[in-house]
Design a protein around this motif. Sequence first.
Motif, PDB file in Angstrom:
ATOM      1  N   ALA A 180       0.834  -1.205   0.000  1.00 38.95           N
ATOM      2  CA  ALA A 180       0.000   0.000   0.000  1.00 38.95           C
ATOM      3  C   ALA A 180       0.868   1.254   0.000  1.00 38.95           C
ATOM      4  CB  ALA A 180      -0.929  -0.012   1.205  1.00 38.95           C
ATOM      5  N   GLN A 181       1.933   1.249   0.773  1.00 38.10           N
ATOM      6  CA  GLN A 181       2.828   2.397   0.816  1.00 38.10           C
ATOM      7  C   GLN A 181       3.558   2.575  -0.519  1.00 38.10           C
ATOM      8  OE1 GLN A 181       3.240   4.832   2.952  1.00 38.10           O
ATOM      9  NE2 GLN A 181       1.878   4.042   4.547  1.00 38.10           N
ATOM     10  N   MET A 182       3.922   1.461  -1.150  1.00 37.35           N
ATOM     11  CA  MET A 182       4.569   1.555  -2.451  1.00 37.35           C
ATOM     12  C   MET A 182       3.624   2.180  -3.475  1.00 37.35           C
ATOM     13  SD  MET A 182       6.114  -1.388  -4.968  1.00 37.35           S
ATOM     14  CE  MET A 182       4.474  -1.884  -5.531  1.00 37.35           C
ATOM     15  N   LEU A 183       2.365   1.779  -3.442  1.00 30.33           N
ATOM     16  CA  LEU A 183       1.379   2.350  -4.360  1.00 30.33           C
ATOM     17  C   LEU A 183       1.194   3.842  -4.109  1.00 30.33           C
ATOM     18  CD1 LEU A 183      -1.301  -0.489  -4.358  1.00 30.33           C
ATOM     19  CD2 LEU A 183       0.207   0.160  -6.245  1.00 30.33           C
ATOM     20  N   LEU A 184       1.225   4.234  -2.840  1.00 32.31           N
ATOM     21  CA  LEU A 184       1.123   5.655  -2.532  1.00 32.31           C
ATOM     22  C   LEU A 184       2.303   6.409  -3.143  1.00 32.31           C
ATOM     23  CD1 LEU A 184      -0.326   7.942  -1.045  1.00 32.31           C
ATOM     24  CD2 LEU A 184       1.055   7.393   0.977  1.00 32.31           C
ATOM     25  N   GLY A 185       3.460   5.772  -3.157  1.00 35.46           N
ATOM     26  CA  GLY A 185       4.632   6.391  -3.767  1.00 35.46           C
ATOM     27  C   GLY A 185       4.422   6.691  -5.243  1.00 35.46           C
ATOM     28  N   MET A 186       3.639   5.867  -5.917  1.00 30.94           N
ATOM     29  CA  MET A 186       3.325   6.113  -7.324  1.00 30.94           C
ATOM     30  C   MET A 186       2.595   7.447  -7.478  1.00 30.94           C
ATOM     31  SD  MET A 186       0.913   3.810  -9.838  1.00 30.94           S
ATOM     32  CE  MET A 186      -0.534   4.167  -8.826  1.00 30.94           C
TER      33      MET A 186
END
Length: 285
Positions: free
Chosen positions: A240-246
Amino acid sequence: MIVVTGGTGKLGSQIVQRLQGLVPAEQIGVSVRDVGRAGDLGVRVRRGDFGDPQSLAEAFEGASQVLIVSANETGGKAVESHVTAIEAAVAAGAGRILYTSHQGAAEDSLFAPMPDHAATEAHLAKVGTPFTVLRNGFYASTVPQLLGAALETGELVAPADGPVSWTAHADLAEAAAIILASDGSFEGPTPPLTAPVALDLTDAARILSELTGRTIRRVVADDEEWVTSLTGHGVPAPQAQMLLGMFHASRRGEFAEVSPELERLLGRPATPLRSVLAEAIEAAA
């Protein structure tokens, strides 16, 4: 012989399919982790696992070119996998190594896969073998995954974003096959291989509204509330945090650049996001 890794994956399989229309099948090989999943591709199939250098030596045997399709993981493990594959291609005597990178590859990117691409590119540039880096646009298939319940609720809820050059897998696969068949048409990184326009999720909501005949409203969610919503639906917190980074990266304009190079290679217009969303709507019906 042209060897493509990840020959059963979404991108790799389409590259192999396109290649068969450009070069004889006996000049194509694929490297796959599970030979049993390969079926009858009509080309040479050998087991090749990024975690097993000996298997790669066998998979890359006789290769004049090796296309390394980037691993579906992030962090040090991803870079290690790519480096292992690059070294195996060099050891196999490949005359050219190609790698599926990303237009946003950068050490300081806010989206986790991008520094991995940058590190892989840096290693590839040091090995001394001619190489081509495919600077692919952001996969358009990501957008349907970001819609959530928009088609049911009429609201496309996601964090603040920025323009992205959403580009279809099929177009990128065809371009990769053309570049492989031309053997050396690009040295080093290609120009961005992207659709001709960059769109944000407000644009996606507008397109959805036009396609469905009902209003789909773009709703900007708070970053942390959105992450909490994802984890509440079973998405692992790191993902989820990686997706937020997008979203953070798109806000900074990391994926906004577009280029005519993809359409030049294809000799036709690139697939628009509208077509990708229309397919998603049809599949959801």
